[in-house]
Each structure stands twice: as structure tokens, then as C-alpha cells.
Motif scaffolding. Structure first.
Motif, PDB file in Angstrom:
ATOM      1  N   SER A  80      -6.436  -9.158 -13.961  1.00  0.00           N
ATOM      2  CA  SER A  80      -5.035  -9.397 -14.328  1.00  0.00           C
ATOM      3  C   SER A  80      -4.080  -8.424 -13.649  1.00  0.00           C
ATOM      4  N   ALA A  81      -4.415  -7.133 -13.624  1.00  0.00           N
ATOM      5  CA  ALA A  81      -3.504  -6.140 -13.050  1.00  0.00           C
ATOM      6  C   ALA A  81      -3.257  -6.416 -11.574  1.00  0.00           C
ATOM      7  N   ARG A  82      -4.315  -6.735 -10.839  1.00  0.00           N
ATOM      8  CA  ARG A  82      -4.149  -7.040  -9.413  1.00  0.00           C
ATOM      9  C   ARG A  82      -3.271  -8.269  -9.221  1.00  0.00           C
ATOM     10  N   ILE A  83      -3.511  -9.300 -10.000  1.00  0.00           N
ATOM     11  CA  ILE A  83      -2.733 -10.529  -9.874  1.00  0.00           C
ATOM     12  C   ILE A  83      -1.276 -10.272 -10.248  1.00  0.00           C
ATOM     13  N   ALA A  84      -1.052  -9.480 -11.300  1.00  0.00           N
ATOM     14  CA  ALA A  84       0.315  -9.170 -11.704  1.00  0.00           C
ATOM     15  C   ALA A  84       1.062  -8.423 -10.602  1.00  0.00           C
ATOM     16  N   ARG A  85       0.372  -7.503  -9.935  1.00  0.00           N
ATOM     17  CA  ARG A  85       1.019  -6.769  -8.840  1.00  0.00           C
ATOM     18  C   ARG A  85       1.365  -7.708  -7.692  1.00  0.00           C
ATOM     19  N   GLU A  86       0.486  -8.636  -7.386  1.00  0.00           N
ATOM     20  CA  GLU A  86       0.767  -9.609  -6.321  1.00  0.00           C
ATOM     21  C   GLU A  86       2.012 -10.431  -6.663  1.00  0.00           C
ATOM     22  N   ILE A  87       2.114 -10.844  -7.903  1.00  0.00           N
ATOM     23  CA  ILE A  87       3.264 -11.646  -8.327  1.00  0.00           C
ATOM     24  C   ILE A  87       4.545 -10.826  -8.227  1.00  0.00           C
ATOM     25  N   ALA A  88       4.506  -9.591  -8.704  1.00  0.00           N
ATOM     26  CA  ALA A  88       5.694  -8.737  -8.667  1.00  0.00           C
ATOM     27  C   ALA A  88       6.103  -8.396  -7.246  1.00  0.00           C
ATOM     28  N   ASP A  89       5.136  -8.210  -6.374  1.00  0.00           N
ATOM     29  CA  ASP A  89       5.453  -7.914  -4.967  1.00  0.00           C
ATOM     30  C   ASP A  89       6.170  -9.083  -4.306  1.00  0.00           C
ATOM     31  N   ALA A  90       5.874 -10.309  -4.748  1.00  0.00           N
ATOM     32  CA  ALA A  90       6.451 -11.500  -4.123  1.00  0.00           C
ATOM     33  C   ALA A  90       7.791 -11.903  -4.732  1.00  0.00           C
ATOM     34  N   ASP A  91       8.152 -11.352  -5.891  1.00  0.00           N
ATOM     35  CA  ASP A  91       9.380 -11.786  -6.561  1.00  0.00           C
ATOM     36  C   ASP A  91      10.034 -10.575  -7.229  1.00  0.00           C
ATOM     37  N   PRO A  92      11.207 -10.153  -6.750  1.00  0.00           N
ATOM     38  CA  PRO A  92      11.856  -8.954  -7.294  1.00  0.00           C
ATOM     39  C   PRO A  92      12.345  -9.121  -8.729  1.00  0.00           C
ATOM     40  N   ARG A  93      12.345 -10.334  -9.255  1.00  0.00           N
ATOM     41  CA  ARG A  93      12.754 -10.541 -10.653  1.00  0.00           C
ATOM     42  C   ARG A  93      11.653 -10.162 -11.639  1.00  0.00           C
ATOM     43  N   VAL A  94      10.448  -9.920 -11.125  1.00  0.00           N
ATOM     44  CA  VAL A  94       9.298  -9.656 -11.988  1.00  0.00           C
ATOM     45  C   VAL A  94       9.086  -8.155 -12.127  1.00  0.00           C
ATOM     46  N   GLU A  95       9.021  -7.683 -13.368  1.00  0.00           N
ATOM     47  CA  GLU A  95       8.717  -6.291 -13.677  1.00  0.00           C
ATOM     48  C   GLU A  95       7.341  -6.217 -14.326  1.00  0.00           C
ATOM     49  N   LEU A  96       6.727  -5.044 -14.241  1.00  0.00           N
ATOM     50  CA  LEU A  96       5.373  -4.867 -14.781  1.00  0.00           C
ATOM     51  C   LEU A  96       5.322  -3.709 -15.766  1.00  0.00           C
ATOM     52  N   ARG A  97       4.537  -3.896 -16.814  1.00  0.00           N
ATOM     53  CA  ARG A  97       4.109  -2.818 -17.696  1.00  0.00           C
ATOM     54  C   ARG A  97       2.594  -2.964 -17.821  1.00  0.00           C
ATOM     55  N   LEU A  98       1.845  -2.149 -17.103  1.00  0.00           N
ATOM     56  CA  LEU A  98       0.390  -2.243 -17.084  1.00  0.00           C
ATOM     57  C   LEU A  98      -0.175  -1.095 -17.914  1.00  0.00           C
ATOM     58  N   HIS A  99      -0.620  -1.396 -19.108  1.00  0.00           N
ATOM     59  CA  HIS A  99      -1.073  -0.360 -20.022  1.00  0.00           C
ATOM     60  C   HIS A  99      -2.482   0.127 -19.656  1.00  0.00           C
ATOM     61  N   PRO A 100      -2.703   1.433 -19.694  1.00  0.00           N
ATOM     62  CA  PRO A 100      -4.038   1.965 -19.397  1.00  0.00           C
ATOM     63  C   PRO A 100      -5.032   1.768 -20.530  1.00  0.00           C
ATOM     64  N   ARG A 101      -4.529   1.509 -21.759  1.00  0.00           N
ATOM     65  CA  ARG A 101      -5.432   1.223 -22.871  1.00  0.00           C
ATOM     66  C   ARG A 101      -4.835   0.112 -23.723  1.00  0.00           C
ATOM     67  N   ASN A 102      -5.701  -0.573 -24.451  1.00  0.00           N
ATOM     68  CA  ASN A 102      -5.288  -1.714 -25.247  1.00  0.00           C
ATOM     69  C   ASN A 102      -4.579  -1.239 -26.519  1.00  0.00           C
ATOM     70  N   LEU A 103      -3.312  -1.600 -26.629  1.00  0.00           N
ATOM     71  CA  LEU A 103      -2.511  -1.183 -27.781  1.00  0.00           C
ATOM     72  C   LEU A 103      -2.376  -2.290 -28.818  1.00  0.00           C
TER      73      LEU A 103
END
Length: 365
Positions: A80-103
Motif C-alpha cells: 500500500s505505501a509504495r502504491i500510495a507514493r506512486e499515486i501522490a507522485d502523479a497527482d499534486p492534489r494527493v497528500e499522504l499520511r503513512l503511519h509507521p504503526r497501526n493506530l
């Protein structure tokens, strides 16, 4: 990217997934865009990387200009994290919050509420999709009347391992009617539930901020309780448009819970109790509403029990015990009044009568 920046000129990036969504739905790439309304869409995700591209694409392809998208990943163990980064790199409207642990899911929902800053706000689970034109229609309706706290519409289900069903274009206008906040709360109590398809619910962000966070102690019914609190702040617009698509698959959490109907009813009852003991305590006629809810939960369990028996499911006994524990009189007089108020009344009545016939007919074996 801020909403005002998006209004200044949308960066028209169309990913492969977005193009698949547009092709499948015959979606207009431009034209008919909603003006003067900005949207924030948060997409919580946990191990649904395989669905992320299509989910984000269904949002990114909406015919609105002022749009922000936030992907919140809760320490997924897949890609998921890799895919999310790919999406954000392709579209500046997309922001990411990638948590290091499950909250936990509530943390993601409440983080999204804190992040929201635009006119309208939606939380979209990563295995669901928006329908073409959904945000524009929601924005047009909410912009018409500041007394509307939120809106929702119809949904269609689909199997996630199948192609996305083709829908009409997103150019259709919103068809809607008003439901007062008081009527919304009363209907919830009367039916013991109020089903709003999650991917279709768009709130006025200011109302959602005033309502506050999802309550973590309500593990499976936090959304019900939040809807009741929102209804204290304004009326509800009910759209007669398909606004979202719910992805069905083996890992679907809500589907698993609904298979254990007694647990789901008890969780919904807990949401009502939380509401009426806090924000709803000052409502006019609150004692009558609580009695109405008690009967609503009992009646819901009663007919669910007959439905379970019609399918040969022994779980019907626990449902009936719950129903009669809340309303013993239902052992003598079935709650037909409840059934006739449901939109699916005819189908449920036929199902329940069939169950009674099967249970009372003499056996030939």
C-alpha cells in the motif's frame, strides 16, 4: 495543495487507473464543473493496496476543480505505501499520511476530520468508489441551503474481483428531497437503524468539525452515532442518485459484522445510548425517542429472526431472544407496524411468512 490553489488551475493528471474509471463510466473529462465549492476526500487504508488506484481514480476524475485527497495508511503490511507514493507522485492534489504503526481505524477517521478544511468533506474507504459526478451533485445541493448539515445518496454494490460496472455519465443533475434533522433521528429510532451508504455521505465540513470526532468506544457503530450528532446541527438532503459503489470482497469488515446480526443490533443500540446520554439528552421528547428506539431494535431483531429461520439459520433463536427480552408483547403481537415502515417491507414480509409456513407445516419425513 490548498483548495484555493486548486481553484486557480487544476493540474490535469490522468493516471492509468483514472482512465480506466473514465472509460468504464463514459465519464466526461471536462465540462460541467461545480463552481465555488471545494472538497476534501480522505481515504483511510489498511492492506487494500490492490484497490487504491481505482479508489483514488474515482475521486480524482470527479468534475470539480477544488479538490484535495488524503490517503491515510495505517501501517499496511502489503504494498500500500509504495502504491500510495506512486499515486501522490502523479497527482499534486494527493497528500499522504503513512503511519509507521497501526493506530486503529478510529485514529484514521479522526485524523481526517482534523485535516479537513474545504467546504465539503467525505471519508471514502479504499475498497469503495465514487460514482461519476457524485461530488458535484453533493456540492450543488449543500450550496443551495446552509441549513443542510450533510447529504447522502444511493449506492450499487459490485464484486471487487470483477470489472467495474458501467454507470451512466456523471452529467445528471441532483434529484433530492429534504429530511429534517428531527425526522432523521426519529426514523433511526423507529427502525433501529438508518443505513447510509458510506461512500455517498458528504458533510458540510463546518458541521462535521462542530460535531467532532468518531467515538473510539463504539467499535462498529461509530458512524451511526456521528450521523445522529450531525442531525442535531441541520437537515439532511437525500439524493435519488447513485453516488457511490461499495466493493464486496472476503475481507469486508461490515459484511462480516452483518453476518452476526445480534452483534450488529447490539452495536447499533450502543450508538443510540451514547447519543441519548450525551448530546441528544437535551432533545425535546428524548424519553419517548429512547422508548421508540428500544422497540425499534426489538422489532428489527424479531423480523431478522424470522428471516434467519427462513434460511435455515439457527442464529434466529438468539435474535428472537433479544427481541422478546426488549419487547415481550411481540411474542403475541408481531410488530407489523415496524415492517410496513421499511422500504423493503414487501420482500421482508414475504420472506418472513415463508419462514412461518415452513416452521408450522407438517413434515413428511
Amino acid at each position: 495543495m490548498s483548495p484555493s490553489a486548486a481553484q486557480g488551475g487544476r493540474v490535469d493528471v490522468c493516471s492509468d487507473a483514472e482512465q480506466r474509471i473514465r472509460n468504464a463510466w463514459d465519464f466526461p473529462a471536462k465540462g460541467g464543473r461545480a463552481a465555488m465549492t471545494s472538497f476534501d476526500v480522505a481515504i483511510p487504508n489498511y492492506n487494500y493496496g490492490r484497490y487504491l488506484h481505482d479508489c483514488v481514480a474515482s475521486v480524482a476524475s470527479q468534475d470539480v476543480d477544488a479538490l484535495r485527497i488524503l490517503i491515510i495508511d495505517n501501517a499496511s503490511t502489503d504494498d500500500s505505501a509504495r502504491i500510495a507514493r506512486e499515486i501522490a507522485d502523479a497527482d499534486p492534489r494527493v497528500e499522504l499520511r503513512l503511519h509507521p504503526r497501526n493506530l486503529g481505524p478510529h485514529s484514521s477517521f479522526n485524523e481526517a476530520v482534523d485535516w479537513a478544511a474545504s467546504d465539503c468533506f467525505l471519508i471514502l474507504c479504499s475498497d469503495d468508489l465514487l460514482s461519476p459526478g457524485a461530488l458535484r451533485r453533493a456540492g450543488e445541493v449543500l450550496a443551495q441551503d446552509p441549513t443542510l448539515a450533510f447529504c447522502y445518496g444511493r449506492d450499487v454494490g459490485f464484486l471487487r474481483d470483477q470489472p467495474v460496472p458501467q454507470l451512466a455519465t456523471g452529467l445528471e443533475r441532483a434529484r433530492w428531497h429534504r429530511l429534517s434533522g428531527q425526522d432523521f433521528i426519529e426514523r433511526f429510532c423507529r427502525l433501529g437503524v438508518f443505513q447510509i451508504p458510506g461512500p455517498t455521505l458528504v458533510t458540510r465540513t463546518s458541521a462535521h468539525k462542530e460535531t467532532g470526532h468518531y467515538r473510539e468506544e463504539l467499535l462498529h457503530s461509530d458512524d451511526y452515532e456521528l450521523w445522529l450528532r450531525l442531525a442535531l446541527l441541520g437537515d439532511v438532503a437525500v439524493l435519488d442518485n447513485v453516488q457511490g459503489m461499495i466493493g464486496n470482497h472476503a475481507d469486508n469488515r461490515s459484511g462480516t459484522l452483518r453476518a452476526r446480526q445480534v452483534l450488529h443490533i447490539r452495536q447499533t443500540e450502543a450508538a443510540a445510548e451514547s447519543f441519548f446520554s450525551r448530546e441528544g439528552v437535551a432533545l425535546a421528547g428524548v424519553r419517548n425517542l429512547r422508548r421508540l428506539a428500544r422497540r425499534g431494535f426489538a422489532a428489527r431483531a424479531y423480523w431478522a429472526a424470522l428471516g434467519a429461520w427462513s434460511r435455515g439459520d439457527p442464529g434466529g433463536w438468539s435474535l428472537m431472544r433479544y427481541a422478546l427480552g426488549k419487547a415481550p408483547e411481540m411474542a403475541v403481537l408481531p410488530p407489523f407496524d415496524y415492517l410496513l415502515k421499511r422500504p423493503d417491507a414487501r420482500a421482508r414480509l414475504a420472506q418472513s411468512l415463508a419462514a412461518v409456513v415452513r416452521r408450522t407445516s407438517p413434515r413428511c419425513d
